[in-house]
Design a protein around this motif. Sequence first.
Motif, mmCIF file in Angstrom:
data_model
loop_
_atom_site.group_PDB
_atom_site.id
_atom_site.type_symbol
_atom_site.label_atom_id
_atom_site.label_comp_id
_atom_site.label_asym_id
_atom_site.label_seq_id
_atom_site.Cartn_x
_atom_site.Cartn_y
_atom_site.Cartn_z
ATOM 1 N N ALA A 26 4.658 7.818 -20.549
ATOM 2 C CA ALA A 26 4.431 7.258 -21.886
ATOM 3 C C ALA A 26 3.574 5.996 -21.802
ATOM 4 O O ALA A 26 2.629 5.818 -22.583
ATOM 5 C CB ALA A 26 5.770 6.950 -22.558
ATOM 6 N N ALA A 27 3.878 5.134 -20.840
ATOM 7 C CA ALA A 27 3.100 3.899 -20.678
ATOM 8 C C ALA A 27 1.639 4.215 -20.392
ATOM 9 O O ALA A 27 0.727 3.559 -20.922
ATOM 10 C CB ALA A 27 3.698 3.055 -19.549
ATOM 11 N N ALA A 28 1.397 5.225 -19.566
ATOM 12 C CA ALA A 28 0.021 5.611 -19.242
ATOM 13 C C ALA A 28 -0.720 6.111 -20.484
ATOM 14 O O ALA A 28 -1.896 5.787 -20.691
ATOM 15 C CB ALA A 28 0.023 6.684 -18.154
ATOM 16 N N LEU A 29 -0.031 6.867 -21.315
ATOM 17 C CA LEU A 29 -0.661 7.382 -22.542
ATOM 18 C C LEU A 29 -0.978 6.253 -23.519
ATOM 19 O O LEU A 29 -2.050 6.235 -24.130
ATOM 20 C CB LEU A 29 0.252 8.422 -23.192
ATOM 21 C CG LEU A 29 0.351 9.764 -22.444
ATOM 22 C CD1 LEU A 29 1.561 10.554 -22.900
ATOM 23 C CD2 LEU A 29 -0.929 10.572 -22.655
ATOM 24 N N TYR A 30 -0.044 5.315 -23.678
ATOM 25 C CA TYR A 30 -0.322 4.162 -24.547
ATOM 26 C C TYR A 30 -1.499 3.351 -23.993
ATOM 27 O O TYR A 30 -2.334 2.841 -24.754
ATOM 28 C CB TYR A 30 0.914 3.272 -24.670
ATOM 29 C CG TYR A 30 2.084 3.916 -25.377
ATOM 30 C CD1 TYR A 30 1.908 4.644 -26.552
ATOM 31 C CD2 TYR A 30 3.380 3.780 -24.881
ATOM 32 C CE1 TYR A 30 2.986 5.234 -27.200
ATOM 33 C CE2 TYR A 30 4.470 4.365 -25.532
ATOM 34 C CZ TYR A 30 4.269 5.093 -26.681
ATOM 35 O OH TYR A 30 5.337 5.672 -27.322
ATOM 36 N N GLY A 31 -1.548 3.245 -22.663
ATOM 37 C CA GLY A 31 -2.653 2.520 -22.028
ATOM 38 C C GLY A 31 -3.996 3.171 -22.295
ATOM 39 O O GLY A 31 -4.998 2.494 -22.575
ATOM 40 N N LYS A 32 -4.035 4.517 -22.232
ATOM 41 C CA LYS A 32 -5.279 5.245 -22.523
ATOM 42 C C LYS A 32 -5.706 5.033 -23.969
ATOM 43 O O LYS A 32 -6.898 4.876 -24.265
ATOM 44 C CB LYS A 32 -5.081 6.732 -22.259
ATOM 45 C CG LYS A 32 -5.058 7.098 -20.781
ATOM 46 C CD LYS A 32 -4.875 8.596 -20.602
ATOM 47 C CE LYS A 32 -4.775 8.962 -19.124
ATOM 48 N NZ LYS A 32 -4.523 10.421 -18.937
ATOM 49 N N ALA A 33 -4.722 5.025 -24.876
ATOM 50 C CA ALA A 33 -5.038 4.785 -26.292
ATOM 51 C C ALA A 33 -5.632 3.392 -26.477
ATOM 52 O O ALA A 33 -6.598 3.216 -27.244
ATOM 53 C CB ALA A 33 -3.778 4.949 -27.135
ATOM 54 N N LEU A 34 -5.086 2.414 -25.773
ATOM 55 C CA LEU A 34 -5.615 1.048 -25.864
ATOM 56 C C LEU A 34 -7.034 0.966 -25.316
ATOM 57 O O LEU A 34 -7.899 0.300 -25.903
ATOM 58 C CB LEU A 34 -4.702 0.084 -25.101
ATOM 59 C CG LEU A 34 -3.431 -0.346 -25.839
ATOM 60 C CD1 LEU A 34 -2.440 -0.993 -24.883
ATOM 61 C CD2 LEU A 34 -3.767 -1.305 -26.968
ATOM 62 N N GLU A 35 -7.278 1.642 -24.196
ATOM 63 C CA GLU A 35 -8.624 1.651 -23.615
ATOM 64 C C GLU A 35 -9.628 2.256 -24.586
ATOM 65 O O GLU A 35 -10.747 1.744 -24.741
ATOM 66 C CB GLU A 35 -8.617 2.446 -22.306
ATOM 67 C CG GLU A 35 -7.914 1.727 -21.155
ATOM 68 C CD GLU A 35 -7.786 2.626 -19.928
ATOM 69 O OE1 GLU A 35 -8.417 3.716 -19.901
ATOM 70 O OE2 GLU A 35 -7.050 2.250 -19.005
ATOM 71 N N LEU A 36 -9.220 3.332 -25.212
ATOM 72 C CA LEU A 36 -10.113 3.996 -26.166
ATOM 73 C C LEU A 36 -10.378 3.115 -27.383
ATOM 74 O O LEU A 36 -11.507 3.036 -27.882
ATOM 75 C CB LEU A 36 -9.507 5.336 -26.597
ATOM 76 C CG LEU A 36 -10.404 6.303 -27.378
ATOM 77 C CD1 LEU A 36 -11.699 6.564 -26.627
ATOM 78 C CD2 LEU A 36 -9.669 7.616 -27.614
#
Length: 306
Positions: A26-36
């Motif tokens: 979940a943390a990785a997915l939130y991180g990808k959303a932030l990067e985008l």
Amino acid sequence: MAPAPRISELRRAGNEQFRSGQYSQAAALYGKALELLEATGDVDPEERSVLYSNRAACYLKDGNCSLCIKDCSIALDLVPFGIKPLLRRAAAYEALERYQLAYVDYKTVLQVDCTVQAAHDGVNRMTKALIEKDGLQWRQKLPPIPTVPVSAQRRWDSPVGSQEDTSRSKSNNTAPVTKPMTTAATTERANTLKQEGNEFVKKGNYKKAVEKYTESLQLHKLECATYTNRALCYLNLKRYKEAIQDCTEALKLDTKNVKAFYRRAQAYKELKDYKSSVADINRLLKIEPTNTAAQKLLQELNKLLK
């Protein structure tokens, strides 16, 4: 896929992973959303704040308190006085035994919304921990507690599904603006009166302290500490029935309030109602078995009963 739908998809996927206990994913997915979000130049502070706060929750669940604190702080910089990041940062500080900072965050939450039980419980835990650590002067060592502006206070908003829903529905809120504004100002005044009462207690002027606490409670009846503080004054003034009444009111607000049980037990003892006093001390010791003051009072009561 366009950036906005992709960000929403990543966030939803992160939420699903979190609900299933897959916190790292979940943390990785939130991180990808932030990067985008950052790559697209989107500066929406609310969206970014929620993502940082969500990722912080993952870090907290995984025991990575330092990263949780970092993400919560960023979330709060983006949208100040958010309840979720404040609670999560407080929990992380507490886990790291940084009790003063945890206390400040829990107290800040209660300024935003005085009905958050997790914050009341946190304040009680931190108070006990700080008394054990720093003694009776623990308040003097606290960092400043920020004053929450009226615009960020939500304690009288209509209930909604989530914190995010609250912030997004403000423009559609048809409730009169004057009611929460007035009540929030009243609550600020109640807090000021309580602090003035505390100062009189430090000086031993219990009569004047009672006056201040009474004024405070007339404005805001949901403040547990004000009842227990006034009960302490009543004990010193030998007004034991009033002390019992105040402790009972405090226990309606917080059923595990150690101070309320102890002070009510003291009052019952002075009125020679030893059985009621013992009952309160036993309840207290179930909550806090190592409380030495309660253990000592129980020994005194057992002698009196014999």
